[in-house]
Scaffold this motif. Structure first.
Motif, PDB file in Angstrom:
ATOM      1  N   GLY A 295       6.621 -19.493   1.917  1.00 21.20           N
ATOM      2  CA  GLY A 295       6.715 -20.795   1.000  1.00 21.20           C
ATOM      3  C   GLY A 295       5.769 -21.616   0.692  1.00 21.20           C
ATOM      4  N   ARG A 296       4.684 -21.243   0.940  1.00 22.99           N
ATOM      5  CA  ARG A 296       3.400 -21.814   0.329  1.00 22.99           C
ATOM      6  C   ARG A 296       2.756 -21.087  -0.772  1.00 22.99           C
ATOM      7  NH1 ARG A 296       4.552 -26.295   2.707  1.00 22.99           N
ATOM      8  NH2 ARG A 296       4.119 -26.560   4.895  1.00 22.99           N
ATOM      9  N   LYS A 297       2.121 -21.922  -1.961  1.00 19.42           N
ATOM     10  CA  LYS A 297       1.706 -21.365  -3.020  1.00 19.42           C
ATOM     11  C   LYS A 297       0.234 -21.258  -3.005  1.00 19.42           C
ATOM     12  CE  LYS A 297       3.282 -20.389  -7.393  1.00 19.42           C
ATOM     13  NZ  LYS A 297       3.668 -21.050  -8.553  1.00 19.42           N
ATOM     14  N   ILE A 298      -0.341 -20.019  -3.167  1.00 15.09           N
ATOM     15  CA  ILE A 298      -1.775 -19.841  -2.626  1.00 15.09           C
ATOM     16  C   ILE A 298      -2.282 -19.395  -3.983  1.00 15.09           C
ATOM     17  CG2 ILE A 298      -3.634 -18.404  -1.525  1.00 15.09           C
ATOM     18  CD1 ILE A 298      -1.451 -18.582   0.649  1.00 15.09           C
ATOM     19  N   PHE A 299      -3.548 -19.976  -4.348  1.00 15.00           N
ATOM     20  CA  PHE A 299      -4.547 -19.463  -5.629  1.00 15.00           C
ATOM     21  C   PHE A 299      -5.610 -19.035  -4.965  1.00 15.00           C
ATOM     22  CE2 PHE A 299      -7.423 -20.454  -8.919  1.00 15.00           C
ATOM     23  CZ  PHE A 299      -6.983 -19.680  -9.967  1.00 15.00           C
ATOM     24  N   VAL A 300      -6.103 -17.887  -5.352  1.00 13.18           N
ATOM     25  CA  VAL A 300      -7.256 -17.236  -4.766  1.00 13.18           C
ATOM     26  C   VAL A 300      -8.071 -16.729  -5.984  1.00 13.18           C
ATOM     27  CG1 VAL A 300      -8.533 -15.409  -3.553  1.00 13.18           C
ATOM     28  CG2 VAL A 300      -6.053 -16.319  -2.796  1.00 13.18           C
ATOM     29  N   THR A 301      -9.435 -17.362  -6.287  1.00  9.38           N
ATOM     30  CA  THR A 301     -10.435 -16.773  -6.951  1.00  9.38           C
ATOM     31  C   THR A 301     -11.753 -16.920  -6.482  1.00  9.38           C
ATOM     32  OG1 THR A 301     -11.071 -17.179  -9.391  1.00  9.38           O
ATOM     33  CG2 THR A 301     -10.863 -19.201  -7.920  1.00  9.38           C
ATOM     34  N   HIS A 302     -12.774 -16.221  -7.244  1.00 13.62           N
ATOM     35  CA  HIS A 302     -14.225 -16.228  -6.835  1.00 13.62           C
ATOM     36  C   HIS A 302     -14.771 -17.516  -6.769  1.00 13.62           C
ATOM     37  CE1 HIS A 302     -17.916 -14.809  -5.147  1.00 13.62           C
ATOM     38  NE2 HIS A 302     -18.510 -14.959  -6.287  1.00 13.62           N
ATOM     39  N   GLY A 303     -14.558 -18.191  -7.927  1.00 14.34           N
ATOM     40  CA  GLY A 303     -14.999 -19.492  -8.357  1.00 14.34           C
ATOM     41  C   GLY A 303     -16.146 -19.700  -9.395  1.00 14.34           C
ATOM     42  N   HIS A 304     -16.780 -18.549  -9.659  1.00 14.11           N
ATOM     43  CA  HIS A 304     -17.571 -18.432 -10.823  1.00 14.11           C
ATOM     44  C   HIS A 304     -17.271 -18.745 -12.086  1.00 14.11           C
ATOM     45  CE1 HIS A 304     -16.120 -14.393 -10.922  1.00 14.11           C
ATOM     46  NE2 HIS A 304     -17.033 -14.058 -12.052  1.00 14.11           N
ATOM     47  N   LEU A 305     -15.816 -18.327 -12.543  1.00 12.95           N
ATOM     48  CA  LEU A 305     -15.408 -18.668 -13.755  1.00 12.95           C
ATOM     49  C   LEU A 305     -14.822 -19.976 -13.708  1.00 12.95           C
ATOM     50  CD1 LEU A 305     -13.133 -15.478 -13.949  1.00 12.95           C
ATOM     51  CD2 LEU A 305     -15.592 -15.769 -15.063  1.00 12.95           C
ATOM     52  N   TYR A 306     -14.866 -20.923 -12.814  1.00 11.97           N
ATOM     53  CA  TYR A 306     -14.628 -22.103 -12.852  1.00 11.97           C
ATOM     54  C   TYR A 306     -15.749 -23.090 -12.391  1.00 11.97           C
ATOM     55  CZ  TYR A 306      -9.931 -20.125 -12.702  1.00 11.97           C
ATOM     56  OH  TYR A 306      -8.723 -19.713 -13.348  1.00 11.97           O
ATOM     57  N   ASN A 307     -16.717 -22.669 -12.571  1.00 11.14           N
ATOM     58  CA  ASN A 307     -18.031 -23.605 -12.488  1.00 11.14           C
ATOM     59  C   ASN A 307     -18.247 -24.151 -11.020  1.00 11.14           C
ATOM     60  OD1 ASN A 307     -20.566 -23.884 -13.566  1.00 11.14           O
ATOM     61  ND2 ASN A 307     -19.827 -25.763 -14.775  1.00 11.14           N
ATOM     62  N   ILE A 308     -17.676 -23.800  -9.885  1.00  7.86           N
ATOM     63  CA  ILE A 308     -17.447 -24.523  -8.776  1.00  7.86           C
ATOM     64  C   ILE A 308     -18.889 -25.124  -8.166  1.00  7.86           C
ATOM     65  CG2 ILE A 308     -15.382 -23.373  -8.169  1.00  7.86           C
ATOM     66  CD1 ILE A 308     -18.303 -22.648  -5.998  1.00  7.86           C
ATOM     67  N   LYS A 309     -20.034 -24.512  -8.617  1.00 11.21           N
ATOM     68  CA  LYS A 309     -21.146 -24.901  -7.899  1.00 11.21           C
ATOM     69  C   LYS A 309     -21.488 -26.256  -8.674  1.00 11.21           C
ATOM     70  CE  LYS A 309     -23.330 -20.675  -6.937  1.00 11.21           C
ATOM     71  NZ  LYS A 309     -24.701 -19.771  -7.040  1.00 11.21           N
ATOM     72  N   MET A 310     -20.969 -26.837  -9.759  1.00 10.07           N
ATOM     73  CA  MET A 310     -20.961 -28.161 -10.451  1.00 10.07           C
ATOM     74  C   MET A 310     -19.947 -29.133  -9.814  1.00 10.07           C
ATOM     75  SD  MET A 310     -23.945 -27.683 -12.017  1.00 10.07           S
ATOM     76  CE  MET A 310     -24.162 -29.032 -12.962  1.00 10.07           C
ATOM     77  N   SER A 311     -18.575 -28.569 -10.090  1.00  9.15           N
ATOM     78  CA  SER A 311     -17.551 -29.418  -9.713  1.00  9.15           C
ATOM     79  C   SER A 311     -16.535 -28.621  -9.254  1.00  9.15           C
ATOM     80  CB  SER A 311     -17.438 -30.243 -10.818  1.00  9.15           C
ATOM     81  OG  SER A 311     -16.116 -31.026 -10.918  1.00  9.15           O
ATOM     82  N   LEU A 312     -15.314 -29.222  -8.675  1.00  4.50           N
ATOM     83  CA  LEU A 312     -14.009 -28.430  -8.513  1.00  4.50           C
ATOM     84  C   LEU A 312     -12.988 -28.760  -9.434  1.00  4.50           C
ATOM     85  CD1 LEU A 312     -13.822 -28.782  -4.474  1.00  4.50           C
ATOM     86  CD2 LEU A 312     -14.672 -26.729  -5.836  1.00  4.50           C
ATOM     87  N   MET A 313     -13.475 -29.570 -10.565  1.00  8.12           N
ATOM     88  CA  MET A 313     -12.427 -30.372 -11.406  1.00  8.12           C
ATOM     89  C   MET A 313     -11.589 -29.074 -11.949  1.00  8.12           C
ATOM     90  SD  MET A 313     -13.104 -32.979 -14.609  1.00  8.12           S
ATOM     91  CE  MET A 313     -14.168 -31.956 -15.165  1.00  8.12           C
TER      92      MET A 313
END
Length: 170
Positions: free
Chosen positions: A71-89
């Motif tokens: 019943g919980r929705k989970i999103f999984v990614t590596h992070g590089h395509l979302y520029n996570i080292k700069m921001s989680l926005m």
């Protein structure tokens, strides 16, 4: 719901297989947030929900996965395509788009967990090459009703950090 989250194993099969053996039939899912550097048919990752990281050559891994577990929705990614080292926005926008309760990602090799707009964002650190600390880590996430317990554990299963969150109703 109980999950094991691991990332950035960079070709190391031993730790991944050990987690697979330790938690088999004890968790609802094993999740690898990318940079396994293993082939899709490698037995070490056969039980994992896995995504492709920037160091993965395996094109069969998806860049992201959305799963519903207990019943919980989970999103999984590596992070590089979302520029996570700069921001989680950017990742936050994607989480909202997918109505995720949890977002699991890697890439920075730095562990952390925080609640943003009712969604838990978690990076388990790296099981092989940590940054910012010496411990090689993974995460154990347990959600019971609206209470969420996050434990970061070392590769030899010692707790290094714990956090608790209250999942907000959407």
């Amino acid at each position: 719901m109980k999950l094991v989250i691991v990332s950035d194993s960079h070709g190391s099969r031993e730790e991944i297989r050990e987690l697979q053996e330790k938690y088999r039939n004890k968790v609802d899912a094993l999740i690898h947030c990318g940079d396994s550097e293993l082939a899709s048919d490698d037995v070490a990752i056969k039980d994992y929900i896995i995504v492709r990281g920037n160091c993965d050559m395996e094109s069969k891994f998806p860049n992201q996965v959305v799963e519903e577990i207990k019943g919980r929705k989970i999103f999984v990614t590596h992070g590089h395509l979302y520029n996570i080292k700069m921001s989680l926005m950017n990742l936050q926008y994607k989480a909202k788009e997918n109505m995720a309760d949890f977002v699991f990602f890697g890439h920075s090799h730095t562990l952390g967990a925080e609640m943003i707009d009712g969604c838990v964002f978690l990076n388990p650190g790296s099981i092989l090459l940590p940054r910012g600390r010496k411990e090689r880590t993974y995460a154990l996430v347990e959600s019971i009703n609206e209470k969420i317990q996050v434990q970061f554990l070392t590769h030899d299963h010692k707790v290094v950090e714990s956090k608790e969150f209250a999942l907000e109703k959407k």
